[in-house]
Design an enzyme around this catalytic site. Sequence first.
Site, PDB file in Angstrom:
ATOM      1  N   SER B 160       0.770  -1.193   0.046  1.00 47.48           N
ATOM      2  CA  SER B 160       0.039   0.155   0.023  1.00 47.48           C
ATOM      3  C   SER B 160       0.791   1.255  -0.103  1.00 47.48           C
ATOM      4  O   SER B 160       1.839   1.190   0.667  1.00 47.48           O
ATOM      5  CB  SER B 160      -0.958  -0.170   1.302  1.00 47.48           C
ATOM      6  N   GLU B 243      -0.541  -3.247  14.303  1.00 45.57           N
ATOM      7  CA  GLU B 243      -1.566  -3.110  13.101  1.00 45.57           C
ATOM      8  C   GLU B 243      -2.658  -3.560  13.534  1.00 45.57           C
ATOM      9  O   GLU B 243      -3.756  -2.665  13.107  1.00 45.57           O
ATOM     10  CB  GLU B 243      -0.984  -3.681  11.981  1.00 45.57           C
ATOM     11  N   GLU B 365      -9.693 -14.988   8.961  1.00 43.52           N
ATOM     12  CA  GLU B 365      -9.742 -16.314   9.259  1.00 43.52           C
ATOM     13  C   GLU B 365      -8.566 -16.641  10.062  1.00 43.52           C
ATOM     14  O   GLU B 365      -8.440 -17.727  10.747  1.00 43.52           O
ATOM     15  CB  GLU B 365      -9.746 -17.382   7.725  1.00 43.52           C
TER      16      GLU B 365
END
Lengths: 381, 381, 351, 351
Positions: B160, B243, B365
């Site tokens: 990003s 994060e 997940e």
Amino acid sequence: MRLAYTAEQDAFRAEVRAWLADHVPAERLASFDTAEGFQAHRAWEKVLHGGRWSAVTWPEAYGGRGLDLIRWLIFEEEYWRAGAPGRVGQNGIFLLAPTMMEYGTAEQKARFLPPMASGEEIWAQAWSEPQAGSDLAAVRARATRDGDHYVLNGHKIWSSRAVFADWAFGLFRTDPASERHKGLSLILFKLDAPGVRVVPIQQIDGEAGFAEIFLEDVRSPVDQRLGGEGEGWTVCMATAGFERGLMLRSPARFQAAAARLVALADRRGADAVQEAAVLQAVMDADAYALSIYATASRLIAGGKIGAEASCNKVFWSELDVALYRAALSIKGAEAELTGPTEAADGWMDGYLFSLAGPIYAGANEIQRNIIAERMLGLPKG
Amino acid sequence: MRLAYTAEQDAFRAEVRAWLADHVPAERLASFDTAEGFQAHRAWEKVLHGGRWSAVTWPEAYGGRGLDLIRWLIFEEEYWRAGAPGRVGQNGIFLLAPTMMEYGTAEQKARFLPPMASGEEIWAQAWSEPQAGSDLAAVRARATRDGDHYVLNGHKIWSSRAVFADWAFGLFRTDPASERHKGLSLILFKLDAPGVRVVPIQQIDGEAGFAEIFLEDVRSPVDQRLGGEGEGWTVCMATAGFERGLMLRSPARFQAAAARLVALADRRGADAVQEAAVLQAVMDADAYALSIYATASRLIAGGKIGAEASCNKVFWSELDVALYRAALSIKGAEAELTGPTEAADGWMDGYLFSLAGPIYAGANEIQRNIIAERMLGLPKG
Amino acid sequence: MDFTLSDEQRMTAEVTAALLADRCTGADLRRLMDSGAALDPVRWRALVEMGLPAAMVPESLGGLGLGEVDLTPVAEQCGFAALPEPLVELAGVAAPLLAALDHPAARAWAGRIAAGEAMAAVGHSCQPFVAGADTADVLVLCRPGEILLLNAETVTLGRQPSIDPFHRLFAVAFDGGDAIAAARGPEADRLAALALDRGALFAAAQGIGLAQRAVDLSAAYAKARVQFGKPIGANQAVKHHLASCQVKIEFARPVVLAAAAQIGQQDIYSRARVSHAKLAALAAADLAGRTAIQVHGAMGYSWATDVHVYLKRVLALTGAWGDEAFHRRRVSARIKGRALDPGQVFAVETA
Amino acid sequence: MDFTLSDEQRMTAEVTAALLADRCTGADLRRLMDSGAALDPVRWRALVEMGLPAAMVPESLGGLGLGEVDLTPVAEQCGFAALPEPLVELAGVAAPLLAALDHPAARAWAGRIAAGEAMAAVGHSCQPFVAGADTADVLVLCRPGEILLLNAETVTLGRQPSIDPFHRLFAVAFDGGDAIAAARGPEADRLAALALDRGALFAAAQGIGLAQRAVDLSAAYAKARVQFGKPIGANQAVKHHLASCQVKIEFARPVVLAAAAQIGQQDIYSRARVSHAKLAALAAADLAGRTAIQVHGAMGYSWATDVHVYLKRVLALTGAWGDEAFHRRRVSARIKGRALDPGQVFAVETA
């Protein structure tokens, strides 16, 4: 595609409706998981059989009417609409019988089907064992050949209706050296045979809906084996197919519950969350009915039922929990009430019963594995 | 337990509010994933830094204010309340900087932190590779020691901000014989260094929010390694902790969105399902805020952040999707509109952005595996 | 701004937890259920000796003078154990209500509760029946515009069976002449509203404990139960269901603590926070209870495990002290009635 | 009672599917998007040559005289392929509406559409803009109490960008003097209501196809993508998400087919069924679209796969031809307005 009933189907519906109006008991019967209730439900099976309504899809020779699945659906709609009693004969009529028609000998059909239809012989299932639940292939109970008998030994559990029933059908290891899916056979045995000990299990609502079955040198004639020796897994999976498939839960059951839910919401008022849940429940019950009509039409046209039976199981069991949960929410402070009072109008019992749906007849986790592997081709874990 | 702000905290809030009222641009800046918007956002970082608001929790020595987490929360509340621009410096300030403060040398901190705070140097992250997504330990990009440099080769993806940023931090295999989590190192490199090729990736909204980074014999001095050689996994996991933890998504972001959702529902009307979704979104945004305040208080009192960071990630990402989905439902036929018109008021862009939430910074997940294994002690699969 | 429990608060909860781990096991619950008795005298004495009924009675009346924040972690532990005795409502609702009533009889009862000599039960217009009325020496009935005290000897109780065998509900009939009106008018309504908030708050706290118990039992079972050659807890399906429950718990607990800290405001914000707490905690408990049944399979659907006991307590608490619709209405009133900017999460009404 | 498609109906859908598999791949979609053109002339000609625009035009006007049930599986395939051209609305809404209008100009347009010589777009008061107006030769505007025909040359179009680059929306401005009122009063409203039902029905059918495509793409990706040494599709988390999507599809498709069969009733039951179909199909598509993004991970969030194209079509169809609230209102009206016993699932209003 023609989504209208024929005149004959309409006439059939009228006939069912009239008969039920004359015969459905005015008072709710006691639960068939009590001694008294079991006898009352057995009596109701006999009444049904008297009108030849106990097993409408069976051939006439065994006490049925040879109806196709559309008429079965119409019958069920009327049955639930009339609020008729639960079917204590379900294990036999809807699970064992279809398997017996496919795998049984002529003698077995003649011997077992008529008294099943009449309620004279009520059946329990005996699949699971303490170490073989979702993993049914881990069955350890054994059937040892001794002349023209099998000698059954082992410990079955979660056998529905076994506390009061007459007969049971179960999976046994006939080849002692075998493992997993091989060497199993499906064998019928009497629950009052010497060596059978039935121990009730209290289920969540406090009733004895299940039992443990302890078998010690129980003798069952070889001709009470359904299907070939060692073919038990295949035969049993056919039964599981019926169970998860069409006949375990007729759509009318959920449509009737959804109609009661709408009436409850009307009577007591519903807030936004509850209103949304009511709307979804009604739509899902309808979707289930439409899907079963479509499957029935396809089967009548010669199709086969496949992995979509697993979709059915997941869908109805989740819809059922959500439906009853919505009702409890609407009932608010009165939701917790049980017993014979008017405020305790069965929603809590229905909710607890709904919680078994995602578990039994193959837990929904197992069904989702089946859907992912067989319908979508995903690899085994 | 005292859930009231001190007079000092109230004064701080007033100070932030006043400064933002004077400085927040009246017009929405173009997306920082366009060339023009990136420069506008870099300029905004410089304005923030001018007021010493760009990195409020950092020590004053590096351009911060040394604020505790409660004041950070207050700052964020005011920031979102004011509708101030998104933070193009986020990768550096909130992800890399905390790791650098823990693992960096004094020289590294002095070299990198001030220009990070000022917006002079904007950072991209370079974790993933085509074959190393959720399974980050499958990293193949390598850093080969050559004198006092590393020579970087490999292919990073989903980086990003990399299209326009100045620097990147990434995970490289410094021990060519190593496997999985071992032999990795965290290395900083300039995005305009010879041998770096950045290829924009169009993300779902059509903008170049990500890039691929191809590295061919890129030289990075050894003192641009953060933490010890071969300790990259540990260092990187610390970053991932930040994060997923507190600073990636401040609660105010969701509270501001929930307030906009309530206003939207008021303006356009909401049916039962939508009303239920609005109510849930507001409650969840508040619950997230309360939880972060509780964690902040605990950290101030000397506690450590643990597996609950994974809970945070799951909770905010799912709340975010549901919140924006509710807005689209309320907007009805106008939901699909995009572009500069008034009817296209940003909800669709926000919805698409929300769909990244359950994926990045460790897919949900993976987070649920972490929660089940570390918090509940369940066995690995 | 400090959103942490004190060492004392944590320790009280830990001591309670240790006592209940010892005296309120699944076997204990089954024994009490079989006996049909309302309480286990030995366990009750131990709880009284810990001083828990006295917790929220002012020191001037012989109590400990604690507040809602102190009792919340204790109530969570009572939920975790599915404690059959009505300790939470006695200590958290009845005793502080009696103590706050401006009537000597009420204060006397509060003192006797603090001393471990009496029990009380609260009836409230938000619910049709009175829980724990059969073990109460005094009933406190909150009705619109009045709060009545009734000596237990003067009332007739009609048992209303609950799905939770330990939620002993009663319809209460009495001859009006025996009642003492301990408060009237706005003061009665204010105290009744606070009683409702406390009832909801402590139901929420119990919900958190119940949810955690359901998850813990399921995790333990999933580690032990082997199918297809491995523990069922190694399956992602089981893991992810339980992880989702844990996430719900983690994001409900701070709401409950915030509600405890804010309850005294008695304004639109605190009422909405209490309601939010009840909704979030019971939603977590609902999901965890159902998931526990599912993870336990047929075992969970039977009385072979204790899972059903916790689920039934969840079902009883869900509708108690304001049902879901009631609490959503209060959250909705705050959302529609006041500004919702970031920074408003701890808002207080200013006149 | 026969709830099966005929061989002809299945075959038409299969032929359409084969054509689109050949001519409407992800690469084709990207090429069209890059070109900015409204349609791919080669693909469009092939669809016209199949006779699809003529499907629901009566044989007397040169059409095939088919009905909604016939076109539903075709529309599902158009959804599966995310067909950019507005075939479904042309064949399923515009053409039969023009054919049913009692006005020679309208019938002439229907004949030209059936002959593959013209295109039409429908504006409707249920939505603010007209999709596909730029490729239309004639616009049909359904407004309360009137249906207007507008020659495309007489209108001014203002493009309204949609998240779906192929959902070409336009604000339509026109000088009233050019419009032909092809129907007025109750007849106009009846035909407009039927157009809305058809729009919703065929949006639902496309939703089923889109949902299935999202699942199929995800299953294929999950088989191929290896992480932690095995295909991600071997993880229960992935399997169970996709299985849940498939369940939703299986229970939405029969609702859509039932709606197609019942649409002609134009009563409270058929309107509720159409609305149910739209809600169920788009809910399946919404879940499948989001799940596909999740299964594909960052790939799904980028243009590196085609997943986003299908998701965006879902988003465009969700609000088209009556939004969610509108359709829930119609289901609710049926639930509250008529008996809901078992046996009512195929009910027809009797006067």
